[in-house]
Design a protein around this motif. Structure first.
Motif: not given
Ligand SMILES: Cc1cc2nc3c(=O)[nH]c(=O)nc-3n(C[C@H](O)[C@H](O)[C@H](O)COP(=O)(O)OP(=O)(O)OC[C@H]3O[C@@H](n4cnc5c(N)ncnc54)[C@H](O)[C@@H]3O)c2cc1C
Length: 489
Positions: A242-246, A267-272, A290-291, A359-364
């Motif tokens: 998923s791209p940044e804005d999603r 369902w696992n999600i990695d932000l990377r 988000a992978s 929000d904190r995770m997305v910012d990070a």
């Protein structure tokens, strides 16, 4: 054992030790001499060939030089090594796969009881049971059990040690369907601190059986695990970026959707940061994404609607869905976590991911300091939560969201930046977390969180530890310190 009962091997720095009878070098020579005549495995000291490879562990951040590596060939070797270690007072590490993120599988100037020669797996297909030796890697368990079309629910990287993973709990792709690894152990055989061989199961030593399921390496060296197996040979694997804005809408959807999802779905999600490779759309490369990785363990057709809804949040050119043999699933992440790279982690649970936390995770995610670093998110619940909280020592079954901040980078020059990023983000997220932590996802600098890891089970853990290891011989682990022994005065 006086000061040596602390969870540190700093007492072995040679400058602190004039050459007296209790100097670490003399102690390790004493251990070597006592083992030499009767040990059937390998005894490796720093000058021996093979020592350098044998001393290395998975986390490149941890480089220690044990005085003696005792690579055991059988249970009597383990008993002899434990007895020699206890008698000498030498600091002792126990190693299975060497994947302790905290680096507990080695020590400076001490003894390593290395189980890597003990990798036998025996499967009883009809009874759906297996016996595995204490040094097995997950890969050897999976290969043997799949020959009978059976699985043991374990972790996601096949070069991880089954010993450490099971003793700490063990979560993986099949946890929602079949429970934690430790929930699928019916019996342990171990060598305790007095050198004796003890069995722990529902009938024999039930308190120890309880403590071993989540309590880590605190109680002895497990020589054999008796496992319950389940039939399964393939799963559906669906993936997408998923791209940044999603990312934000994806995480809000995932949070609510998983609460009602069938246990067949993991369902696992990695932000990377997206890889800078041909198979990633150009506009995503190097950007936060988000992978998503989804596993469906049931009938593939029945899983399709769930998978389709999840993949709708992903960039269409990045999605895929296929039936995958179980052994492929279990090895697909192996190359992402190579031995010798540098790793640092902090972990915690959430009851609920509120919007401010998201929000904190997305910012990070936008500040991730290295290409392989990730905020790893998984949703447990399912069979994990069906087991009563007091049935095993395992930390927490009530908070479905488990988060692991895992920094992963190649060279020492970036240590400070990566460690600071993990610590800073953890501190920002911590107020929203449920107290508690999964011991296998802890670093070596978190000894103060061990009581938190076991919270209402802590007193019982201390009681079992005090009974089986009153002098804290097994202390290189997320350590449960035994009660002080009465002095007899
Ligand atoms: C690449 C990677 C992937 C991972 N994936 C997952 C995952 O999917 N799910 C998950 O739950 N965890 C996972 N983990 C965490 C893992 O569970 C822990 O790191 C675990 O401690 C590794 O076990 P080990 O035997 O390889 O480690 P070691 O470093 O050998 O041992 C770890 C601890 O367990 C003790 N120990 C090990 N074997 C025995 C034994 N036979 N008897 C007594 N004590 C023993 C050791 O003394 C030490 O304290 C992963 C870790 C890594 C590095």
């Amino acid at each position: 054992m006086g000061e040596k009962t602390s969870n540190t091997d700093d007492s072995f720095r040679s400058s602190d030790h004039p050459i007296t009878r209790d100097h670490p070098i003399l102690i390790s020579e004493e251990v070597y001499s006592s083992l030499r005549g009767r040990f059937k495995g390998d005894l490796l000291r720093p000058a021996d060939s093979g020592y350098e490879e044998a001393r290395a562990i998975w986390n490149g951040m941890v480089s220690r030089k044990p005085a003696l590596i005792a690579r055991c060939a059988d249970v009597s070797d383990i008993q002899n090594a434990v007895r020699a270690g206890v008698e000498s007072g030498i600091v002792t590490a126990v190693r299975c796969g060497g994947h302790s993120l905290a680096g507990f599988s080695t020590c400076e100037g001490g003894l390593v009881i290395d189980l890597s020669r003990l990798r036998q797996v025996t499967v009883d297909a009809e009874a759906r049971r297996a016996r595995i030796a204490g040094g097995c890697l997950l890969g050897s368990v999976d290969t043997a059990t799949q020959k009978a079309g059976l699985v043991f629910p374990s972790g996601v990287v096949s070069h991880t040690g089954a010993g450490g993973l099971i003793l700490g709990g063990g979560t993986g792709w099949l946890a929602r369907r079949f429970g934690l690894s430790c929930d699928n152990v019916e019996g342990f055989t171990l060598v305790t601190a007095d050198g004796s061989v003890v069995r722990a199961n529902a009938r024999e030593n039930p308190d120890l059986f309880w403590a071993l399921r989540g309590g880590g390496g605190n109680f002895g060296v497990v020589t054999e695990f008796e496992l319950k197996l389940h039939p399964l040979t393939a799963v559906v694997l669906a993936e997408g970026l998923s791209p940044e804005d999603r990312i934000r809408p994806l995480l809000e959807f995932w949070r609510d959707f998983m609460a009602g999802a069938p246990i067949d779905l993991k369902w696992n999600i990695d932000l990377r940061l997206a890889a800078d490779t041909e198979n990633v759309p150009r506009e995503l490369r190097g950007r936060p994404v988000a992978s998503s990785s989804l596993i469906w363990t049931g009938d593939p057709e029945a899983g399709r609607p769930y998978v389709d809804r999840a993949l709708a949040f992903c960039h269409p050119e990045t999605t895929s869905s296929k039936l995958l043999p179980f052994l492929k699933l279990q090895t697909m992440a192996d190359s992402a976590f190579p031995h010798g790279r540098r790793y640092y982690t902090k972990s915690g649970y959430f009851h609920y991911l509120d919007n401010a936390t998201i929000d904190r995770m997305v910012d990070a995610a936008a500040t991730i300091p290295s290409a392989e670093t990730a905020i790893e998110l998984a949703y447990l619940d399912g069979a994990v939560a069906r087991m009563a909280a007091d049935e095993t020592a395992f930390g927490d079954r009530s908070a479905p969201f488990i988060m692991n901040l895992l920094a992963n980078w190649p060279d020492a020059s970036a240590d400070a930046r990566n460690v600071a990023w993990v610590r800073g983000l953890f501190a920002r997220l911590r107020p929203a977390m449920k107290p508690g932590v999964y011991v296998n996802f802890m670093s070596g600098d978190e000894q103060d969180r061990v009581p938190e890891a076991y919270h209402e089970r802590w007193e019982r853990m201390v009681a079992v530890k005090s009974h089986y290891d009153p002098n804290n011989f097994f202390r290189l682990n997320q350590n449960v310190v035994p009660r002080k022994q009465p002095t007899g005065e």
